[in-house]
Design an enzyme around this catalytic site. Structure first.
Site, PDB file in Angstrom:
ATOM      1  CE1 TYR A   7      44.086   8.906  40.588  1.00 14.46           C
ATOM      2  CE2 TYR A   7      41.786   8.915  41.282  1.00 14.46           C
ATOM      3  CZ  TYR A   7      43.086   9.365  41.438  1.00 14.46           C
ATOM      4  OH  TYR A   7      43.378  10.265  42.434  1.00 14.46           O
ATOM      5  CG  ASP A  54      39.062   1.123  42.897  1.00 17.68           C
ATOM      6  OD1 ASP A  54      38.024   1.478  43.506  1.00 17.68           O
ATOM      7  OD2 ASP A  54      39.979   1.910  42.588  1.00 17.68           O
ATOM      8  CE  LYS A 113      35.081   8.968  43.023  1.00 18.50           C
ATOM      9  NZ  LYS A 113      36.058   8.360  42.165  1.00 18.50           N
TER      10      LYS A 113
HETATM   11  C1  PLP Z   1      37.602   8.289  42.698  1.00 14.43           C
HETATM   12  C2  PLP Z   1      38.278   6.987  42.657  1.00 14.43           C
HETATM   13  C3  PLP Z   1      39.279   6.651  43.583  1.00 14.43           C
HETATM   14  C4  PLP Z   1      39.830   7.639  44.560  1.00 14.43           C
HETATM   15  O1  PLP Z   1      38.881   8.028  45.494  1.00 14.43           O
HETATM   16  P1  PLP Z   1      39.137   9.394  46.342  1.00 14.43           P
HETATM   17  O2  PLP Z   1      37.983   9.399  47.284  1.00 14.43           O
HETATM   18  O3  PLP Z   1      39.129  10.502  45.346  1.00 14.43           O
HETATM   19  O4  PLP Z   1      40.429   9.239  47.029  1.00 14.43           O
HETATM   20  C5  PLP Z   1      39.776   5.372  43.562  1.00 14.43           C
HETATM   21  N1  PLP Z   1      39.335   4.462  42.684  1.00 14.43           N
HETATM   22  C6  PLP Z   1      38.385   4.743  41.770  1.00 14.43           C
HETATM   23  C7  PLP Z   1      37.911   3.692  40.835  1.00 14.43           C
HETATM   24  C8  PLP Z   1      37.844   6.024  41.716  1.00 14.43           C
HETATM   25  O5  PLP Z   1      36.934   6.316  40.780  1.00 14.43           O
END
Ligand code: PLP
Length: 432
Positions: free
Chosen positions: A149, A244, A272
């Protein structure tokens, strides 16, 4: 609805009201508990490894705000840092010294991020990084891995793991076919599929985006050589490799997964943990690539709230705590103890599980076969997971409400929390 030993009347009343006010009662789908059954709880406060719901029940928390609460909730240093900037105003739409500071800390931790752009979420970071990969290479195609994701941008809502899969949506309505026409997907950990795709289309691929350790299908650890091979292949084809690290950054190591595995991506996305609970994101990479970003270059990307003082202050304070010696060894140790204890308890009860763990994240899958990609993750017994989730909740352990999510451990989790969690799991496994 479940009969419950806990008194959750206030949560129940708020839930009834919320369902009328917000789609599905929530502001982000996973909060709705759809895949585990039962109604979501409403929370009043967090402190360290614990959360208190509005009815006054206390839980050991393994969601950690989905990653940001890596120090534990309401860490005094973070609160003090935010309070200290609030009296000066919430943002000026103009540069502030703290933005330089956080960019320097990020670059020091992840040297591949030579130049850093702050944004407000992980979604913004990944969509911007992919626009940049396309701008830099002059190519349109992108590759993502099944079960990963990367936020909710149109082009990335394909085979997108936990949240999307949990709702049983193969894709999302509202995403035009044209938006995903250039998004190619591959199974995680599958070198042969990777080779085949690059042999056919490699020179047309702008970028490959990957969670170097997957969190959004539950935790999937890259097999030895997989990321190395991906790095070599993308380099050979002039394709940008985008890590990511929104989840893994400052979680699996101070320098993220790229540091643990010794891989240098071209671009990296963070969010995060770098905000310590405030909305923030970042992307960055090699200077020659980042020089494409406006106003240095022609690729447009902007943000009214980007680099706002409160978020940056919370981030800087969080990163300062994480920079202290021994922090990552402690996170790893706590998480390993938990993972080992849960596996042992399940084995003793004869419940087949797989526990995948790396750094301060882990997932316990209810399946007999090792979990290495989305297919093997999906083989898990989600009904059993739902029962486990409810039993643990009753016992005061608050787990992510989906089989396909990572559990997050914080620095505030210690031996007492580990023991209590394993003890609760031992009881749960016996009645599963
Ligand atoms: C949570 C997450 C996102 C999205 O981040 P948001 O701040 O919720 O938009 C993208 N990539 C990864 C790997 C994630 O865990």
């Amino acid at each position: 609805m479940e009969s419950t030993m806990l008194d959750t009347q206030k949560s129940a009343a708020l839930w009834l009201e919320a369902k009328d006010l917000m789609p599905g009662g929530v502001n982000s789908p996973v909060r709705a508990f759809r895949s585990v059954g039962g109604d979501p709880l409403f929370f009043e406060r967090g402190q360290g490894a614990h959360l208190w719901d509005v009815d006054g029940n206390r839980y050991i928390d393994y969601i950690g705000a989905w990653g940001p609460a890596i120090l534990g909730h309401a860490h005094p240093a973070v609160i003090a840092a935010v309070k200290a900037v609030l009296d000066n105003g919430f943002g000026f739409g103009a540069p502030t010294p703290a933005e330089n500071q956080i960019a320097k800390v990020i670059r020091e931790a992840l040297p591949t991020m030579e130049v850093v752009r702050l944004v407000n979420s992980g979604t913004e970071a990944t969509m911007s990084a992919l626009r940049l990969a396309r701008a830099f290479t002059g190519r349109d195609k992108i590759v993502k891995f099944i079960g990963c994701y990367h936020g909710h941008a149109d082009m990335l809502l394909v085979q997108a793991g936990s949240g999307v899969a949990t709702l049983g949506l193969p894709d999302s309505p509202g995403v035009p076919a044209a938006s995903v026409a250039n998004t190619l997907t591959l199974p995680f950990n599958d070198m042969a599929a990777l080779d085949a795709l690059f042999a056919a289309e490699g020179d047309a691929i702008a970028g490959v985006i990957i969670e170097p350790v997957v969190g959004n299908a539950g935790v999937l650890v890259p097999e030895p050589g997989f990321l190395e091979h991906l790095r070599a292949l993308t380099a050979r084809h002039g394709t940008l490799l985008i890590f990511d690290e929104v989840m893994t950054g400052f979680r699996v190591a101070w320098g993220g997964a790229q540091c643990r595995f010794g891989i240098e991506p071209d671009l990296t996305c963070l969010a995060k943990a770098i905000g310590g609970g405030m909305p923030i994101g970042a992307y960055g990479g090699r200077r020659e690539i980042m020089d494409m970003v406006a106003p240095a270059g022609p690729m447009y990307q902007a943000g009214t709230m980007s680099g706002n003082p409160a978020a940056v202050a919370a981030g800087l304070a969080t990163l300062a705590e994480l920079a202290k010696p021994g922090v990552y060894a402690r996170l790893e140790e706590t998480t390993q103890q938990l993972a080992r204890g849960l596996k042992q308890a399940a084995d003793e009860a004869g419940v087949p599980v797989q526990v995948n763990q790396l750094g301060a994240m882990f997932t316990l899958f209810f399946t007999e076969t090792p979990v290495k990609d989305w297919e093997t993750a999906k083989a898990s017994d989600t009904a059993k997971f739902g029962r486990y989730h409810r039993l643990m909740r009753e016992a005061g352990i608050y787990l992510p409400p989906s089989q396909f999510e990572a559990n997050f451990v914080s620095l505030a989790h210690g031996p007492a929390e580990v023991e209590a969690t394993i003890a609760a799991a031992r009881k749960a496994f016996k009645v599963l």
